[in-house]
Design a protein around this motif. Structure first.
Motif, PDB file in Angstrom:
ATOM      1  N   PHE A 160       0.834  -1.199   0.000  1.00  0.00           N
ATOM      2  CA  PHE A 160       0.000   0.000   0.000  1.00  0.00           C
ATOM      3  C   PHE A 160       0.873   1.255   0.000  1.00  0.00           C
ATOM      4  O   PHE A 160       0.635   2.181  -0.781  1.00  0.00           O
ATOM      5  CB  PHE A 160      -0.941   0.002   1.209  1.00  0.00           C
ATOM      6  N   THR A 182       2.631   1.716  -3.359  1.00  0.00           N
ATOM      7  CA  THR A 182       1.690   2.190  -4.367  1.00  0.00           C
ATOM      8  C   THR A 182       1.357   3.662  -4.153  1.00  0.00           C
ATOM      9  O   THR A 182       1.329   4.451  -5.108  1.00  0.00           O
ATOM     10  CB  THR A 182       0.403   1.346  -4.342  1.00  0.00           C
ATOM     11  N   TRP A 183       1.107   4.053  -2.901  1.00  0.00           N
ATOM     12  CA  TRP A 183       0.792   5.442  -2.594  1.00  0.00           C
ATOM     13  C   TRP A 183       1.926   6.373  -3.015  1.00  0.00           C
ATOM     14  O   TRP A 183       1.695   7.431  -3.604  1.00  0.00           O
ATOM     15  CB  TRP A 183       0.511   5.606  -1.095  1.00  0.00           C
ATOM     16  N   GLN A 184       3.168   5.966  -2.723  1.00  0.00           N
ATOM     17  CA  GLN A 184       4.297   6.818  -3.057  1.00  0.00           C
ATOM     18  C   GLN A 184       4.502   6.925  -4.565  1.00  0.00           C
ATOM     19  O   GLN A 184       4.820   7.999  -5.078  1.00  0.00           O
ATOM     20  CB  GLN A 184       5.557   6.319  -2.376  1.00  0.00           C
ATOM     21  N   ARG A 192       1.816   9.221  -5.877  1.00  0.00           N
ATOM     22  CA  ARG A 192       2.118  10.595  -5.454  1.00  0.00           C
ATOM     23  C   ARG A 192       3.226  11.209  -6.309  1.00  0.00           C
ATOM     24  O   ARG A 192       3.157  12.367  -6.689  1.00  0.00           O
ATOM     25  CB  ARG A 192       2.517  10.588  -3.979  1.00  0.00           C
TER      26      ARG A 192
END
Length: 90
Positions: free
Chosen positions: A79, A82-84, A87
């Motif tokens: 997670f 993926t978020w980084q 972003r």
């Protein structure tokens, strides 16, 4: 289970190492204005974390998925990775 087989099982530590590598890139993403130099640094950490995740998955598959542990940490590190990536691409 033999001692050699127990060594090949993926554990919490297998997934915690990539999470620790993602900490600096997470701080870069959150704190900086994401100038070009900072983005390059973040991508380096993300690439290293992705390689460590691949190694972790190889260990999990070789040691047996059913015997592997630490799936909560595995989910968390995927997670965060993926978020980084999202972003940095935005």
């Amino acid at each position: 289970m033999s001692e050699e087989a127990a060594e090949n099982v993926a554990t919490e530590g297998t997934w915690a190492i990539p999470m620790l590598v993602l900490l600096p890139s997470g701080l870069i993403v959150i704190i900086t204005d994401l100038a070009a130099d900072w983005r390059i640094g973040a991508w380096i950490f993300i690439t290293l974390a992705a390689l460590l995740l691949a190694i972790g998955w190889i260990q999990a598959v070789r040691g047996g998925i059913r015997r592997a542990t630490g799936w909560t940490t595995c989910l968390a590190v995927h997670f965060v990775l993926t978020w980084q990536v999202v972003r940095l691409l935005a």
